[in-house]
Design a protein around this motif. Structure first.
Motif, PDB file in Angstrom:
ATOM      1  N   ALA A  40       0.832  -1.207   0.000  1.00 44.10           N
ATOM      2  CA  ALA A  40       0.000   0.000   0.000  1.00 44.10           C
ATOM      3  C   ALA A  40       0.863   1.253   0.000  1.00 44.10           C
ATOM      4  CB  ALA A  40      -0.926  -0.010   1.216  1.00 44.10           C
ATOM      5  N   ALA A  41       1.927   1.245   0.797  1.00 42.97           N
ATOM      6  CA  ALA A  41       2.796   2.420   0.886  1.00 42.97           C
ATOM      7  C   ALA A  41       3.516   2.695  -0.425  1.00 42.97           C
ATOM      8  CB  ALA A  41       3.813   2.229   2.009  1.00 42.97           C
ATOM      9  N   MET A  42       3.819   1.639  -1.189  1.00 42.50           N
ATOM     10  CA  MET A  42       4.555   1.802  -2.440  1.00 42.50           C
ATOM     11  C   MET A  42       3.637   1.846  -3.657  1.00 42.50           C
ATOM     12  SD  MET A  42       7.937  -0.537  -1.796  1.00 42.50           S
ATOM     13  CE  MET A  42       8.797   0.203  -3.176  1.00 42.50           C
ATOM     14  N   ASN A  43       2.319   1.934  -3.412  1.00 42.72           N
ATOM     15  CA  ASN A  43       1.352   2.132  -4.496  1.00 42.72           C
ATOM     16  C   ASN A  43       1.295   0.952  -5.470  1.00 42.72           C
ATOM     17  OD1 ASN A  43      -0.474   4.230  -4.580  1.00 42.72           O
ATOM     18  ND2 ASN A  43       0.436   5.185  -6.390  1.00 42.72           N
ATOM     19  N   LEU A  44       1.469  -0.259  -4.963  1.00 45.68           N
ATOM     20  CA  LEU A  44       1.466  -1.428  -5.846  1.00 45.68           C
ATOM     21  C   LEU A  44       0.058  -1.849  -6.243  1.00 45.68           C
ATOM     22  CD1 LEU A  44       4.224  -3.640  -4.174  1.00 45.68           C
ATOM     23  CD2 LEU A  44       4.458  -1.969  -6.015  1.00 45.68           C
TER      24      LEU A  44
ATOM     25  N   CYS B 180      10.736   0.537   7.381  1.00 45.21           N
ATOM     26  CA  CYS B 180      10.442   1.749   8.162  1.00 45.21           C
ATOM     27  C   CYS B 180      10.814   3.000   7.374  1.00 45.21           C
ATOM     28  CB  CYS B 180      11.207   1.725   9.488  1.00 45.21           C
ATOM     29  SG  CYS B 180      10.595   0.522  10.696  1.00 45.21           S
ATOM     30  N   VAL B 181      11.962   2.955   6.693  1.00 44.98           N
ATOM     31  CA  VAL B 181      12.395   4.093   5.874  1.00 44.98           C
ATOM     32  C   VAL B 181      11.414   4.324   4.728  1.00 44.98           C
ATOM     33  CG1 VAL B 181      14.199   4.917   4.309  1.00 44.98           C
ATOM     34  CG2 VAL B 181      14.828   3.865   6.487  1.00 44.98           C
ATOM     35  N   ILE B 182      10.921   3.243   4.130  1.00 47.22           N
ATOM     36  CA  ILE B 182       9.929   3.365   3.053  1.00 47.22           C
ATOM     37  C   ILE B 182       8.697   4.104   3.557  1.00 47.22           C
ATOM     38  CG2 ILE B 182       8.277   2.039   1.664  1.00 47.22           C
ATOM     39  CD1 ILE B 182      10.476  -0.045   1.269  1.00 47.22           C
ATOM     40  N   TYR B 183       8.228   3.737   4.748  1.00 49.70           N
ATOM     41  CA  TYR B 183       7.049   4.399   5.311  1.00 49.70           C
ATOM     42  C   TYR B 183       7.313   5.881   5.553  1.00 49.70           C
ATOM     43  CZ  TYR B 183       5.203  -0.309   6.232  1.00 49.70           C
ATOM     44  OH  TYR B 183       4.746  -1.592   6.103  1.00 49.70           O
ATOM     45  N   VAL B 184       8.493   6.203   6.060  1.00 53.14           N
ATOM     46  CA  VAL B 184       8.826   7.605   6.336  1.00 53.14           C
ATOM     47  C   VAL B 184       8.901   8.396   5.034  1.00 53.14           C
ATOM     48  CG1 VAL B 184      10.608   9.152   7.235  1.00 53.14           C
ATOM     49  CG2 VAL B 184      10.010   7.078   8.499  1.00 53.14           C
ATOM     50  N   ILE B 185       9.543   7.824   4.021  1.00 50.43           N
ATOM     51  CA  ILE B 185       9.632   8.497   2.718  1.00 50.43           C
ATOM     52  C   ILE B 185       8.237   8.724   2.146  1.00 50.43           C
ATOM     53  CG2 ILE B 185      10.343   8.171   0.315  1.00 50.43           C
ATOM     54  CD1 ILE B 185      12.856   6.791   1.356  1.00 50.43           C
TER      55      ILE B 185
END
Length: 512
Positions: free
Chosen positions: A216-220, A266-271
């Motif tokens: 979801a965070a990476m828009n897949l 975690c870094v992906i979520y923050v970005i």
């Protein structure tokens, strides 16, 4: 008690629980120099009256809260799915064909993807979406249902950006609590097989939930990339467990999932939270890095490799999986050779994973990928798959701590096979319509949850009864029989010696 289909630790295997000793190796520099001191300080804040498994379960509860926020708004991964449909239409100069709701849901995408630079070149056709997914596919989220009384597509299914920060905090807290439960077990004298099983069980469930959150965070969206990421993460977890079964040691490499992998997510979520939401990951990697302006890129074939950031990241993950396969098998081969055992026979233990992946993909792609196209069936199917996987690796961990034979099959494989075969029939007996397919997925999810729940109950009660300990109360084992444990270890050692001698005799008989 005589062994049966639902008796996971038979009476003959219980003595091995007394011989269990945890063995682990962590080569991570991050663990050693950064997180290790932090974990040592953190565990000191917990009183010795708090049971280790309570700490583990508390961490998993935080991940559940994160997952609930996804289900509340975008339980069909509609935000990412609409973004990909928008990109497909734009590439075909058919943007005017999109309905208003899809355009509103993906308004942020235009700002990111239409940034000046080279055209974005996805690795998969249609950005990984099956052809059966329609642009007006309605999503669902129970918060929208409560507030609007429907799951229609005229409500926003994109999460507020700040939510991803809570996901990062929740996942980091999970990692912290998961890392100190073993330390708390040693502080309270409760280290043993129950903690090993409980910890791995929570990790197995977290693996699936975190994979969907990251998708979801990476828009897949409901794309083949989401399925690929699920396969990769589950495979990495299985390989680690398979490796531990054959070597007796949990190996964590310099870059491992429980440490660096979680920090990376975690870094992906923050970005995602700070740089414009999930649409950030739809940008071309060459555009984001500025390489699209370089003449040597624009004047060469490199310009055709302006992959979306999410495609590039997942390709990197595939390379990591390949490296993990080699590392895990090398460790197993070395341990087996040291004991004078075959380095080839453990490969058969990968069959349960391969079969589970193949069968579930066979089911997912049946009937023009009906399950993937159905926003109300996709995530429930992924959870069914995740629980089946947790059951699979749970059996493997039980076999490890009880020194039992490798579990090559289980009921969930049979159930998945029946569902896949029915879905692939020219005229399915059960899944003959979208509603029937959705019902089959829901029934599969419920039955698997009950099966896994029974597995957890049986294993926990068997171990606590055998060792005289408790699961959520600090109660060191009162029935631990070290002499019985030594007898089991001696029996295993004698068995290995006998196998080694038999192998040597077979070699002597071979013609030269």
């Amino acid at each position: 008690m005589a062994p049966s289909l639902f008796t996971y630790i038979s009476a003959s295997r219980r003595p091995a629980l007394h011989a269990y000793k945890y063995s682990g190796t962590d080569k991570s520099l991050v663990s050693k120099y950064i997180l290790g001191p932090y974990w040592n300080a953190l565990v000191s804040f917990f009183p010795k009256s708090v049971a280790p498994n309570t700490i583990t379960l508390s961490g998993l509860a935080l991940v559940f809260l994160n997952f609930i926020t996804l289900l509340a708004v975008d339980g069909a991964l509609k935000c990412g799915t609409d973004a990909r449909l928008q990109a497909i239409a734009r590439d075909l100069n058919l943007s005017e064909g999109l309905n208003t709701s899809a355009a509103n849901a993906t308004a942020a995408v235009g700002a990111a993807v239409l940034t000046l630079g080279l055209p974005v070149r996805p690795l998969l056709a249609r950005y990984g979406l099956p052809k059966s997914i329609e642009v007006d596919e309605a999503g669902w989220g129970f918060w929208n249902f409560i507030t609007h009384g429907s799951t229609a597509s005229d409500h926003s299914h994109c999460l507020p950006h700040w939510v991803y920060l809570t996901w990062a905090i929740g996942l980091f807290a999970y990692q912290s609590l998961d890392s100190i439960d073993g330390k708390q077990a040693r502080r309270t004298g409760m280290a043993g097989p129950l903690g090993e099983l409980f910890d791995h069980g929570c990790d197995a469930i977290n693996t699936t939930l975190e994979c969907l959150l990251c998708a979801a965070a990476m828009n897949l969206g409901r794309s083949y990339w989401t399925i690929a990421s699920l396969v990769a993460t589950l495979s990495n977890f299985y390989l680690t467990t398979w490796e531990e079964y054959h070597t007796g040691t949990l190996f964590l490499s310099a870059f491992s999932g429980p440490v660096e992998g979680i920090l990376m997510i975690c870094v992906i979520y923050v970005i995602t939270a700070l740089l414009g939401g999930p649409a950030f990951w739809d940008q071309g990697v060459l555009n984001v890095t500025g390489l699209s302006e370089a003449s040597f890129v624009r004047n060469s074939a490199l310009k055709n490799w302006n992959l979306p950031l999410n495609d590039a990241f997942l390709s990197f993950g595939a390379a990591g999986l390949f490296a993990n396969v080699i590392t895990s098998y090398s460790n197993v081969a070395a341990a087996r050779s040291k004991r004078g055992q075959s380095a080839l026979t453990p490969a058969a233990g990968l069959l349960p994973l391969i079969l589970q992946v193949a069968i579930n993909i066979f089911w997912l792609t049946a009937q023009d990928a009906r399950i993937i196209a159905d926003g109300q069936a996709f995530i429930p199917f992924c959870i069914f798959w995740g629980l089946s996987f947790a059951y699979n690796v749970g059996l493997l961990i039980v076999a490890h701590v009880t020194k039992a034979r490798f579990p090559f099959w289980n009921l969930t494989l049979v159930w998945s096979a029946l569902g896949a075969i029915d879905a692939q029939l020219p005229t399915p007996l059960i899944q003959h319509s979208q509603a029937a397919t959705r019902a089959a997925v829901y029934v599969s999810l419920v039955l698997t949850a009950l099966l896994y729940g029974h597995f957890c109950w049986h294993v926990v009660t068997t171990i606590t009864d055998e060792l005289g300990t408790a699961c959520f109360v600090v109660q060191p084992p009162r029935k631990l029989n070290k002499e019985l444990g030594k007898a089991v270890e001696l029996e295993e050692s004698n068995k290995r010696d006998a196998d080694r001698k038999a192998k040597g005799k077979r070699k002597e008989k071979l013609p030269r």
